[in-house]
Design an enzyme around this catalytic site. Sequence first.
Site, PDB file in Angstrom:
ATOM      1  CG  HIS A 133      -2.718  -1.236  -7.198  1.00 49.77           C
ATOM      2  ND1 HIS A 133      -3.230  -0.291  -6.035  1.00 49.77           N
ATOM      3  CD2 HIS A 133      -2.823  -2.368  -6.777  1.00 49.77           C
ATOM      4  CE1 HIS A 133      -3.405  -1.283  -4.921  1.00 49.77           C
ATOM      5  NE2 HIS A 133      -3.260  -2.492  -5.596  1.00 49.77           N
ATOM      6  NE  ARG A 137      -4.219  -1.341   0.337  1.00 51.19           N
ATOM      7  CZ  ARG A 137      -4.490  -2.263  -0.620  1.00 51.19           C
ATOM      8  NH1 ARG A 137      -3.678  -2.469  -1.726  1.00 51.19           N
ATOM      9  NH2 ARG A 137      -5.709  -2.967  -0.577  1.00 51.19           N
ATOM     10  CD  GLU A 159      -2.728   3.068  -5.696  1.00 50.33           C
ATOM     11  OE1 GLU A 159      -3.734   2.460  -5.851  1.00 50.33           O
ATOM     12  OE2 GLU A 159      -1.769   2.646  -5.233  1.00 50.33           O
TER      13      GLU A 159
END
Length: 298
Positions: free
Chosen positions: A264, A217, A246
């Site tokens: 991602h 993360r 993000e």
Amino acid sequence: MPALYLPVSLPPFLVTPLAAMHTLEQAPTAAVRGMVVPGGFRVSECLLSSLPNLEIISVFGVGYDGVPIAHCQQRGIRVTNTPDVLTEDVADIATALVLMTSRRLAEAEKFTRAGSWCSDAFPLAHALRGKTAGIVGLGRIGKAIAHRLTAHGLKIAYFGRQPQAVAYDYCHSLNELAQKADFLIVACPGGSGTRHLINVEVLGALGSEGTLINIARGSVVDEEALIVALNTGVIRGAGLDVFENEPHVPAELIGSEKVVIFPHVGSATHETRQAMADLVLENMVAHFANLPLLTPVC
Ligand code: 8YV
């Protein structure tokens, strides 16, 4: 049919089977009994207060750091996630980032596409054999990364809450791990407990021959500190699949030759996303049939 609320768009191979067995509400209403969210999606207590009859949140991802678990437990809302099915894919992406950063593969690709060839003109890279990978969080994904990197000739060290019965070196502090590591690989859960674990001090300990890899993360890394560390040569490079805010990727990272960046994509394969979708659906169906959940978080 029980009513579900999907606050953000999800892939059709998940939405279509969900819609066949549930009513999909367009807004959070009192009719809603289930909710499906992507991994890391922030479920605010404000959103939860507009869903008074919510019984279950099914996370389409392994990371449920966006879900207020204590609040859900208090309200008796069940939470599920999709562990295991994505472990190998995420570990592959971590390995790819290690290879791409050490062997300058993104640059090599750009170089060749630009019509260049003479290999003398391309800077030499760094070999993997004999180097040390320091894994932050030796869970399922961390172990799968360790397994792969062992095959590439790296030594493995790790830091976590406690030592485990594994043949890798345990470090008692993150700084000790960063000092040892040529590649510091973040594989721990996100959330408030790990926020900015990778800070100025840890980056300093990783040092000018070290590379940071993050497939976990973005919140685990202090991104501003990372940008400064890259720009000032405190660390050599970074390979990042995840970012703090993000889908925002800081311009300093986009423009830096020292980083390899992905949008991602850790679990982004047909096979894995289908397996994740199947688990979300099976958990939802089990819940409304009063059967045990397949992968409960709480
Ligand atoms: C996905 C993830 O990007 O599993 C997680 O926690 O972050 C990723 O696998 C996401 O969940 C897909 O919606």
